[in-house]
Each structure stands twice: as C-alpha cells, then as structure tokens.
Design a protein around this motif. Structure first.
Motif, short mmCIF file in Angstrom:
data_model
loop_
_atom_site.label_atom_id
_atom_site.label_comp_id
_atom_site.label_asym_id
_atom_site.label_seq_id
_atom_site.Cartn_x
_atom_site.Cartn_y
_atom_site.Cartn_z
N ARG A 1 45.67 36.37 38.60
CA ARG A 1 47.19 35.74 38.51
C ARG A 1 46.85 34.82 37.19
O ARG A 1 48.01 34.56 36.36
CB ARG A 1 47.22 34.99 39.84
CG ARG A 1 47.40 35.52 41.02
CD ARG A 1 47.93 34.71 42.20
NE ARG A 1 48.05 35.49 43.28
CZ ARG A 1 48.35 35.16 44.61
NH1 ARG A 1 49.07 33.72 44.52
NH2 ARG A 1 48.08 35.75 45.46
N VAL A 2 45.83 34.04 37.15
CA VAL A 2 45.46 33.35 35.81
C VAL A 2 45.79 33.94 34.58
O VAL A 2 46.58 33.72 33.60
CB VAL A 2 44.31 32.61 36.18
CG1 VAL A 2 44.13 31.96 34.74
CG2 VAL A 2 44.19 31.43 36.99
N GLU A 3 45.08 35.23 34.51
CA GLU A 3 45.28 36.05 33.34
C GLU A 3 46.64 36.38 33.02
O GLU A 3 47.19 36.65 31.83
CB GLU A 3 44.28 37.07 33.41
CG GLU A 3 42.92 36.97 33.24
CD GLU A 3 41.94 38.00 33.40
OE1 GLU A 3 42.34 39.13 33.76
OE2 GLU A 3 40.70 38.02 33.11
N ARG A 4 47.48 36.83 33.99
CA ARG A 4 48.92 37.18 33.87
C ARG A 4 49.64 36.13 33.37
O ARG A 4 50.78 36.19 32.83
CB ARG A 4 49.29 37.54 35.12
CG ARG A 4 48.95 39.02 35.65
CD ARG A 4 49.66 39.64 36.67
NE ARG A 4 49.68 39.01 38.20
CZ ARG A 4 48.83 39.33 38.72
NH1 ARG A 4 47.78 40.18 38.70
NH2 ARG A 4 49.04 38.76 40.18
N ARG A 5 49.29 34.96 33.43
CA ARG A 5 49.80 33.76 32.72
C ARG A 5 49.44 33.39 31.39
O ARG A 5 49.80 32.50 30.57
CB ARG A 5 49.58 32.37 33.51
CG ARG A 5 50.27 32.51 35.14
CD ARG A 5 50.14 31.28 35.77
NE ARG A 5 50.80 31.41 36.86
CZ ARG A 5 51.55 30.38 37.45
NH1 ARG A 5 51.91 29.20 36.73
NH2 ARG A 5 52.06 30.63 38.88
N GLY A 6 48.51 34.31 30.82
CA GLY A 6 48.32 34.43 29.34
C GLY A 6 47.16 33.28 28.97
O GLY A 6 46.97 32.92 27.96
N VAL A 7 46.44 32.87 30.16
CA VAL A 7 45.36 31.90 29.88
C VAL A 7 44.25 32.49 29.37
O VAL A 7 43.69 33.76 29.98
CB VAL A 7 45.15 31.28 31.31
CG1 VAL A 7 43.87 30.26 30.93
CG2 VAL A 7 46.30 30.18 31.55
N ALA A 8 43.41 32.16 28.47
CA ALA A 8 42.11 32.51 28.02
C ALA A 8 41.05 32.58 28.96
O ALA A 8 40.49 31.22 29.14
CB ALA A 8 41.84 32.06 26.62
N THR A 9 40.51 33.45 29.69
CA THR A 9 39.56 33.16 30.94
C THR A 9 38.36 33.66 30.57
O THR A 9 37.98 34.12 29.46
CB THR A 9 39.91 34.02 31.91
OG1 THR A 9 40.01 35.57 31.51
CG2 THR A 9 41.31 33.69 32.51
N TRP A 10 37.28 32.99 30.99
CA TRP A 10 35.83 33.08 30.77
C TRP A 10 35.26 34.60 30.72
O TRP A 10 35.90 35.50 31.65
CB TRP A 10 35.11 32.15 31.81
CG TRP A 10 33.65 32.24 31.52
CD1 TRP A 10 32.92 31.44 30.62
CD2 TRP A 10 32.59 33.04 32.29
NE1 TRP A 10 31.65 31.66 30.51
CE2 TRP A 10 31.32 32.68 31.65
CE3 TRP A 10 32.52 34.07 33.17
CZ2 TRP A 10 30.32 33.40 31.95
CZ3 TRP A 10 31.55 34.66 33.25
CH2 TRP A 10 30.18 34.48 32.83
#
Length: 251
Positions: free
Chosen positions: A44-53
């Motif tokens: 869900r975080v990735e779908r918001r365009g956040v650069a994840t670890w």
C-alpha cells in the motif's frame, strides 16, 4: 530468579519466562499474521509512490515514513506496526485488524497481560497503571536491516514488554540494552556495559522507556518479528512514538 519489578526498577529491564502461557502455536500464528500484514501494508505504501527500503539499495534510495498502520522511522529496514489491543474479547485502538489476525493476537495479548500486569503493579503500586487498553504492535526487521542508533523511547512512567515471535540469535537482531541508563539520563560510564538477551518465543523482555536501547542489525535470512505491549502509569503518555498520522485504510 531476581524479582522482576526490582530488576526493572534498578536495572531498567528484566526478562520473565511466560512458560506455557505463551505457546509456540500462538506465537507462530502471530508471526504469520504479522508478516502477512506487513507485506500488505508495504504494498500500500509503494502504491502511494513512497521510496521504500530495499536490501540491495543505498541509504538514499528509501525514505522514512509514518502512517497510522506502519512506521519506518530511520529508513533502515525496520518497521513499527501498531496493532489494536485484542485481549478481553474486543479489539481496542486506532488500527483495524481482520478477525483472523485479531484472534491470533487476542491469545498472545491475553497471555502477555497475565504475566506483565503483576510486574507493573509491583513496580508502580496496585492501581497505578492506566485503566486504558495498552498500546500494542509489532516491530519487524527485514533481512539486511541495519542496526538502530541508541535511543530512549520516552519519559518515565512507561514500560515496553517485548514478546519475540521467533527465536532471537546474535545474527537476527536482538535488542541491545544499556542497564541503568533509565535512572538519571547519563550516557557516560554507566552506558559502557551492554546486554542483548537472546530470547525464545515464550520469554518476555520488559524495559523502562528511559533505558537506552537499540535493535541490532538483522544479518539473518528471514524477518525478525517481535510483538510488543506498552504499559503506562496514570498520567504518563507516549506522544513521541504514536503521534497523529495519515491512514492506509482507504488505499
């Protein structure tokens, strides 16, 4: 065995064996539920365009973030995943949890409370603990997660109780503590001695919020999942780790 409340008062931490009250079956159900929820929230975080670890990424390839359901504070591959308090037949808290996952954590939270409540009552005095439902959640480190910086979780009047959902080894990132650092905030000589208890899933680690600690690096091949419950004395409140945040519920 030394009295747990005395150890917590003097040293800032203690380890209590819950024995049969926290069973392997319960911790394995919670581990599976926590890992599944983390993967869903990360998506869900990735779908918001956040650069994840990413394990093979650099320090500039990801960013810390804070949502109601998931917090990635240092950008190190270590996550704080708040959960509702599930003991007592009802879920209480700001976060929603599917019935199957809530059922798994209901058994764990009930067992943890049975062990922990007498310890905090002995520490603070009967009736001194807050009547509200404790804060609950999981801290999860990915394989390859780096060590946290040394830190304190907050002020006096708050106690963290960790219940590992996997066996903790020197490689998968146990919690390092600096005994005695809860007493006066001194980070000098008293802070030179460290200890990292290697816990089994039936062990509970208690530590004072003021005690310097950190999660070690996860050099293993699997996630390291630890459930936690936070007990508060009347009048004490954690505003440092649980501020208001946006939700992923409506992703």
């Amino acid at each position: 065995q030394r009295d747990p409340a005395r150890s917590l008062r003097d040293d800032g931490f203690c380890v209590v064996r819950a024995d049969s009250r926290v069973s392997r079956r319960v911790t394995e159900r919670c581990r599976a539920a926590a890992s599944s929820r983390l993967s869903d929230l990360q998506a869900r975080v990735e779908r918001r365009g956040v650069a994840t670890w990413r394990r093979d990424g650099g320090p500039d390839d990801c960013e810390p973030y804070r949502f109601l359901e998931l917090v990635h504070r240092e950008g190190t591959g270590r996550y704080d995943m708040p959960l509702p308090w599930c003991a007592g037949g009802a879920t209480r808290g700001d976060v929603k949890l599917a019935d199957a996952k809530a059922s798994a954590f209901a058994a764990l939270h009930g067992a943890m409370d049975e062990v922990a409540r007498p310890v905090v009552d002995a520490l603070w005095g009967d009736g001194a603990a807050n009547d509200e439902a404790p804060r609950a959640g999981c801290v999860i480190s990915e394989p390859g997660a780096s060590a946290q910086p040394w830190h304190r979780d907050g002020p006096d009047g708050l106690v963290d109780v960790f219940s590992p959902l996997v066996e903790l080894t020197p490689r998968n990132g146990p919690t390092d503590l600096k005994p005695g650092t809860h007493l006066d905030g001194d980070d000098g000589d008293v802070a030179s001695f460290t200890i990292a208890p290697l816990l089994e899933p039936r062990d509970l680690l208690f530590f004072d919020y003021r005690c310097l600690h950190r999660g070690r690096a996860n050099e293993g091949a699997a996630r390291r999942e630890v459930a936690y419950v936070v007990y508060a004395r009347r009048g004490a409140k954690d505003v440092q780790n649980f501020p208001a945040a946006a939700t992923l519920e409506y992703d």
